[in-house]
Design a protein around this motif. Structure first.
Motif, PDB file in Angstrom:
ATOM      1  N   THR A 125      42.870  23.401  38.110  1.00  7.35           N
ATOM      2  CA  THR A 125      42.264  22.657  37.011  1.00  7.35           C
ATOM      3  C   THR A 125      43.366  22.028  36.167  1.00  7.35           C
ATOM      4  OG1 THR A 125      42.231  24.559  35.503  1.00  7.35           O
ATOM      5  CG2 THR A 125      40.274  24.219  36.886  1.00  7.35           C
ATOM      6  N   LYS A 130      39.124  20.880  33.707  1.00 11.65           N
ATOM      7  CA  LYS A 130      38.435  20.064  34.701  1.00 11.65           C
ATOM      8  C   LYS A 130      39.058  20.315  36.075  1.00 11.65           C
ATOM      9  CE  LYS A 130      37.282  15.369  35.991  1.00 11.65           C
ATOM     10  NZ  LYS A 130      37.723  13.991  35.911  1.00 11.65           N
ATOM     11  N   THR A 131      38.217  20.606  37.068  1.00 13.06           N
ATOM     12  CA  THR A 131      38.691  20.880  38.416  1.00 13.06           C
ATOM     13  C   THR A 131      39.276  19.622  39.040  1.00 13.06           C
ATOM     14  OG1 THR A 131      37.031  22.602  38.716  1.00 13.06           O
ATOM     15  CG2 THR A 131      38.004  21.684  40.707  1.00 13.06           C
TER      16      THR A 131
END
Length: 172
Positions: A125, A130-131
């Motif tokens: 991430t 956020k991946t």
């Protein structure tokens, strides 16, 4: 005239059907991962799987060691390190999804059975959570060696994945 119209219509349909999936694939493909100067490795969790403590510690320590050895990152941070504040920081979350402890003695005697295997889901991430990349990796020791060598096999694969996708200064 009808034949020409039929052929033209057929050609448009065929070309349209081939062009559309390519266009859709191009839109669905994830954006290329950005480069990072630092990576933070969180403790490896094993919520679903009962993993012996020595394997969990060995997974984490080998992963840190291989990331440092692989190079390309200015900093490799451990979980909880307050200095992990780089703007382009990537965070590695790892979860054990499968574990099979083999037998060292069986491997040494037969060399065909007694395999140790660890399946780990890796999620990278950004700093905001956020991946940016997810992969399932496997570590195993199949022939000779101690059971903990499976953790080293996983660590080498995870470090290569991180290096290939995020290292700002790749060292070959």
């Amino acid at each position: 005239m009808k034949r020409t119209l039929y052929v033209t219509t057929l050609a448009v349909l065929l070309l349209g059907s081939h062009a559309t999936p390519a266009r859709l694939y191009a839109q669905a493909a994830p954006p290329p991962a950005k480069k990072a100067s630092a990576i933070q490795v969180l403790m490896i969790t094993s919520d679903e799987i009962k993993l012996p403590a020595e394997f969990q510690i060995s997974l984490y320590e080998n992963l840190i060691q291989q990331l440092e050895k692989q190079g390309g990152f200015q900093h490799v941070y451990r979980e909880g390190d307050r200095n992990a504040d780089a703007a382009d920081l990537v965070v590695l979350h790892s979860t054990v999804r499968g574990f099979k402890k083999g037998s060292e003695m069986t491997r040494n005697v037969t060399t065909v059975s007694g395999k140790t295997s660890i399946d780990v889901h890796c999620q990278f991430t950004n700093k905001d959570g956020k991946t940016v990349l997810e992969r399932d990796l496997n570590g195993k020791v199949q022939f000779f060696g101690g059971n903990l060598r499976a953790t080293l096999d996983f660590a080498k694969k995870a470090a290569k994945l991180a290096h290939d996708n995020f290292a700002a200064n790749p060292v070959s």
